[in-house]
Scaffold this motif. Structure first.
Motif, mmCIF file in Angstrom:
data_model
loop_
_atom_site.group_PDB
_atom_site.id
_atom_site.type_symbol
_atom_site.label_atom_id
_atom_site.label_comp_id
_atom_site.label_asym_id
_atom_site.label_seq_id
_atom_site.Cartn_x
_atom_site.Cartn_y
_atom_site.Cartn_z
ATOM 1 N N GLY A 290 0.812 -1.213 0.000
ATOM 2 C CA GLY A 290 0.000 0.000 0.000
ATOM 3 C C GLY A 290 0.840 1.255 0.000
ATOM 4 N N ARG A 291 2.055 1.163 0.549
ATOM 5 C CA ARG A 291 2.966 2.310 0.579
ATOM 6 C C ARG A 291 3.971 2.280 -0.567
ATOM 7 N NH1 ARG A 291 0.674 1.562 5.051
ATOM 8 N NH2 ARG A 291 0.433 3.171 6.653
ATOM 9 N N GLN A 292 3.766 1.348 -1.486
ATOM 10 C CA GLN A 292 4.614 1.248 -2.678
ATOM 11 C C GLN A 292 6.092 1.066 -2.318
ATOM 12 O OE1 GLN A 292 2.955 1.600 -6.027
ATOM 13 N NE2 GLN A 292 1.399 1.090 -4.517
ATOM 14 N N ASP A 293 6.352 0.362 -1.234
ATOM 15 C CA ASP A 293 7.736 0.138 -0.794
ATOM 16 C C ASP A 293 8.206 -1.215 -1.342
ATOM 17 O OD1 ASP A 293 10.139 -0.344 0.633
ATOM 18 O OD2 ASP A 293 9.465 0.967 2.247
ATOM 19 N N THR A 294 8.840 -1.168 -2.507
ATOM 20 C CA THR A 294 9.257 -2.394 -3.183
ATOM 21 C C THR A 294 10.301 -3.162 -2.390
ATOM 22 O OG1 THR A 294 8.852 -1.309 -5.313
ATOM 23 C CG2 THR A 294 10.155 -3.340 -5.339
ATOM 24 N N ALA A 295 11.269 -2.445 -1.808
ATOM 25 C CA ALA A 295 12.358 -3.106 -1.082
ATOM 26 C C ALA A 295 11.832 -3.915 0.092
ATOM 27 C CB ALA A 295 13.377 -2.069 -0.618
ATOM 28 N N ILE A 296 10.962 -3.311 0.883
ATOM 29 C CA ILE A 296 10.424 -4.017 2.051
ATOM 30 C C ILE A 296 9.457 -5.101 1.621
ATOM 31 C CG2 ILE A 296 8.905 -3.755 4.046
ATOM 32 C CD1 ILE A 296 10.309 -1.186 4.724
ATOM 33 N N ALA A 297 8.632 -4.833 0.615
ATOM 34 C CA ALA A 297 7.716 -5.866 0.113
ATOM 35 C C ALA A 297 8.503 -7.075 -0.375
ATOM 36 C CB ALA A 297 6.857 -5.297 -1.016
ATOM 37 N N ASN A 298 9.615 -6.836 -1.049
ATOM 38 C CA ASN A 298 10.467 -7.924 -1.537
ATOM 39 C C ASN A 298 11.046 -8.725 -0.379
ATOM 40 O OD1 ASN A 298 11.971 -9.444 -3.497
ATOM 41 N ND2 ASN A 298 13.774 -8.255 -2.917
ATOM 42 N N LEU A 299 11.498 -8.022 0.663
ATOM 43 C CA LEU A 299 12.064 -8.700 1.828
ATOM 44 C C LEU A 299 11.008 -9.547 2.525
ATOM 45 C CD1 LEU A 299 14.385 -9.208 3.779
ATOM 46 C CD2 LEU A 299 13.814 -7.054 4.933
ATOM 47 N N LEU A 300 9.812 -9.029 2.627
ATOM 48 C CA LEU A 300 8.718 -9.777 3.257
ATOM 49 C C LEU A 300 8.379 -11.030 2.448
ATOM 50 C CD1 LEU A 300 6.422 -6.771 4.236
ATOM 51 C CD2 LEU A 300 7.677 -8.239 5.827
ATOM 52 N N CYS A 301 8.348 -10.875 1.131
ATOM 53 C CA CYS A 301 8.058 -12.035 0.277
ATOM 54 C C CYS A 301 9.152 -13.088 0.393
ATOM 55 C CB CYS A 301 7.903 -11.592 -1.176
ATOM 56 S SG CYS A 301 6.373 -10.681 -1.509
ATOM 57 N N GLN A 302 10.400 -12.649 0.421
ATOM 58 C CA GLN A 302 11.514 -13.584 0.589
ATOM 59 C C GLN A 302 11.464 -14.289 1.933
ATOM 60 O OE1 GLN A 302 15.137 -11.369 -0.040
ATOM 61 N NE2 GLN A 302 14.861 -11.268 -2.266
ATOM 62 N N SER A 303 10.841 -13.643 2.905
ATOM 63 C CA SER A 303 10.719 -14.237 4.239
ATOM 64 C C SER A 303 9.471 -15.096 4.377
ATOM 65 C CB SER A 303 10.702 -13.133 5.307
ATOM 66 O OG SER A 303 11.906 -12.380 5.263
ATOM 67 N N GLY A 304 8.771 -15.318 3.255
ATOM 68 C CA GLY A 304 7.643 -16.237 3.259
ATOM 69 C C GLY A 304 6.287 -15.631 3.471
ATOM 70 N N ALA A 305 6.148 -14.321 3.274
ATOM 71 C CA ALA A 305 4.843 -13.688 3.467
ATOM 72 C C ALA A 305 3.799 -14.311 2.537
ATOM 73 C CB ALA A 305 4.951 -12.189 3.205
ATOM 74 N N ASP A 306 2.630 -14.529 3.077
ATOM 75 C CA ASP A 306 1.519 -15.105 2.304
ATOM 76 C C ASP A 306 0.866 -13.991 1.488
ATOM 77 O OD1 ASP A 306 -0.810 -16.273 1.339
ATOM 78 O OD2 ASP A 306 -1.179 -17.420 3.174
ATOM 79 N N THR A 307 0.974 -14.078 0.174
ATOM 80 C CA THR A 307 0.457 -13.020 -0.695
ATOM 81 C C THR A 307 -1.050 -13.087 -0.887
ATOM 82 O OG1 THR A 307 0.834 -14.365 -2.680
ATOM 83 C CG2 THR A 307 2.643 -12.950 -1.954
ATOM 84 N N MET A 308 -1.673 -14.157 -0.426
ATOM 85 C CA MET A 308 -3.105 -14.343 -0.678
ATOM 86 C C MET A 308 -3.976 -14.027 0.537
ATOM 87 S SD MET A 308 -2.941 -15.007 -3.780
ATOM 88 C CE MET A 308 -4.688 -15.267 -4.055
#
Length: 348
Positions: A290-308
């Motif tokens: 929501g804050r358009q923070d690609t770097a943090i979103a990428n880190l969260l995804c790499q850490s296994g964040a559930d995108t659904m």
């Protein structure tokens, strides 16, 4: 939330009940003194060294006739020679008791004032002289001497107070314990002194304590980007997933909101729940996207964040990407259909 407001009122009411027995009565009985005299009006030269969020920065300046000089005379008088005549001894002792038991209009004791004036020798002497009950007296802003010493970054004073048994659980008018103050203002050394010789059970209760804004110590450290204190609290067993009381954010949510990649990485590396949900169902990934923070979103995804995962509005993090190609590239799409035909393994 209305329920949160009720909780806050209850906390304030509880704090008010505690304040009625802050130690003043036992303080007076210990020293067997008369009721305190009204303080004079001779100002002692304020220095705005700390802020409590109120207009009154210093609870003693401009309201008490007790100055650094008079405090020095007081403490020197406490080391009376045993060879003095009994009459002189009694007279001087009575004068000392009057000074030692003086409570200013703002509720400050001589120990509060010595700390405010940063009179280290005098402060140390008073800590040695006073019983524990006196160390825990709170002024009109509910500040104990430990609160003031922490605000002013007087690490030696903090150490002496803690060693003498000063309470770490007392909360000021904002609901902050002294450890809250250290976490908010980045007083790492003071925080270390308050956490090094305390039982894990007792420390856990303090670390879980929320101020009137619903913030625990870890929340304050994260909000103010105090990474060293965050590491200290983690080492001491702070709950990384504790939710603040207003919207249910964890320290990870707060770090994401601040775009603080260092804190996000630190929290995730220590085991913070990457999919922790706020009261409205938003995860850290929702906030990052929501804050358009690609770097943090990428880190969260790499850490296994559930995108659904969906929030209470039924939105996934993808729904909040708002056409940002860099954000969209983080999400694998294996369920997209074009003209009724599935498109598998496509990334945008």
């Amino acid at each position: 939330m209305s329920s949160d407001g009720c909780g806050k009122n209850e906390q304030l009411e509880f704090a008010g009940e505690n304040r009625t027995d802050s130690g003043i009565d036992s303080y007076r009985s210990i020293l067997k003194s008369e009721e305190p005299q009204d303080p004079g009006t001779d100002p002692s030269g304020p220095r705005e060294k700390f802020s409590t969020g109120e207009e009154r920065l210093d609870s003693a300046y401009g309201s008490s006739s007790i100055t650094g000089e008079s405090l020095t005379e007081l403490v020197e008088g406490c080391t009376l020679s045993s060879g003095q005549e009994e009459q002189n001894y009694s007279s001087e002792l009575s004068e000392q008791e009057n000074l030692l038991t003086t409570i200013t209009n703002e509720g400050d004791t001589s120990l509060h004032l010595a700390i405010i004036h940063e009179e280290d020798v005098i402060t140390q002497c008073l800590i040695e002289i006073f019983p524990k009950e006196v160390l825990d007296i709170q002024n009109n802003l509910y500040q104990s001497p430990l609160h003031l010493a922490t605000y002013l970054k007087l690490t030696n004073v903090v150490r002496s107070l803690v060693e003498k048994g000063a309470s770490l659980e007392l909360q000021d008018h904002d609901g902050n314990t002294a450890l809250h103050v250290a976490c908010q203002h980045g007083q790492t050394d003071c925080a270390r002194e308050m956490t090094k010789n305390i039982s894990p059970t007792k420390l856990a209760l303090i670390l879980e304590t929320q101020n009137w804004r619903g913030l625990a110590c870890l929340h304050l450290a994260a909000l103010n980007r105090h990474h060293q204190i965050m590491k200290l609290l983690m080492k001491k067993g702070a709950d990384l997933n504790i939710q603040e009381g207003t919207s249910g954010k964890t320290a990870l949510h707060l770090a994401v909101e601040l775009h603080d990649l260092t804190s996000v990485d630190l929290l995730l590396s220590r085991g913070a729940n990457v999919d922790a949900a706020m009261f409205n169902g938003c995860t850290p990934l929702h906030l990052a996207v929501g804050r358009q923070d690609t770097a943090i979103a990428n880190l969260l995804c790499q850490s296994g964040a559930d995108t659904m995962l969906r929030n209470m509005e039924g939105e996934t993090a993808l729904d909040l990407a708002d056409g940002n190609d860099n954000i969209l590239a983080l999400f694998p799409f294996d369920d997209i259909q074009i003209s009724g035909r599935s498109v598998v393994g496509v990334k945008f």
